[in-house]
Motif scaffolding. Sequence first.
Motif, short mmCIF file in Angstrom:
data_model
loop_
_atom_site.label_atom_id
_atom_site.label_comp_id
_atom_site.label_asym_id
_atom_site.label_seq_id
_atom_site.Cartn_x
_atom_site.Cartn_y
_atom_site.Cartn_z
N ASP A 28 0.83 -1.20 0.00
CA ASP A 28 0.00 0.00 0.00
C ASP A 28 0.86 1.26 0.00
N THR A 29 1.82 1.33 0.91
CA THR A 29 2.64 2.53 1.06
C THR A 29 4.05 2.15 1.44
N CYS A 30 5.02 2.86 0.89
CA CYS A 30 6.42 2.65 1.24
C CYS A 30 7.11 4.02 1.21
N VAL A 31 7.69 4.40 2.34
CA VAL A 31 8.29 5.72 2.51
C VAL A 31 9.71 5.56 3.02
N THR A 40 7.71 11.46 8.40
CA THR A 40 6.80 12.48 7.89
C THR A 40 7.52 13.78 7.52
N SER A 43 10.77 13.08 4.32
CA SER A 43 10.59 11.73 3.80
C SER A 43 10.47 11.76 2.28
N THR A 45 8.49 9.51 -0.71
CA THR A 45 7.48 8.49 -0.95
C THR A 45 7.82 7.68 -2.19
N LYS A 48 2.46 5.23 -2.58
CA LYS A 48 1.45 5.78 -1.66
C LYS A 48 0.07 5.37 -2.14
N ASN A 49 -0.70 4.77 -1.24
CA ASN A 49 -2.05 4.28 -1.56
C ASN A 49 -2.05 3.36 -2.78
N LYS A 53 5.15 6.30 -6.91
CA LYS A 53 5.59 7.69 -6.95
C LYS A 53 7.05 7.82 -7.40
N CYS A 88 7.35 0.43 5.23
CA CYS A 88 6.37 0.02 4.24
C CYS A 88 5.14 -0.56 4.94
N CYS A 106 -4.04 1.11 -7.39
CA CYS A 106 -3.76 2.51 -7.07
C CYS A 106 -5.06 3.24 -6.77
#
Length: 116
Positions: A28-31, A40, A43, A45, A48-49, A53, A88, A106
């Motif tokens: 779902d998300t990996c930052v 935050t 960071s 991305t 995302k969702n 990105k 993640c 997505c």
Amino acid sequence: PYYVSINQNLFLEASLHSSDPNLELFLDTCVASPTRHNFTTRSYTIVKNGCVKDPTYAAYSSPYRHTLRFKFNAFQFIRSTPEVYLQCELVVCKAFDYSSRCHQGCVQRSKRKTSS
């Protein structure tokens, strides 16, 4: 730690350890962050969702539904230590449940209109 050079491909794999063969994983998300405690403020991305990105990101197929594989190019944050930390978020779904988050892919969040 895992050491790689800048722009080198970084390959990752996540596996769900479960005896249930009818489960699957979704990224779902990996930052990425230059610090391990704050994902935050400064960071970057990668996903995302469920939306990619980072242009160097690529997903790879796996023979198992409960294993997820992907890669992106290694990088370093400017004016920072050479370490990069990843956080993640994975979603576990029932396989073949086409209404689940895993099959939505997505998800673009719609922007709200602000009033003056």
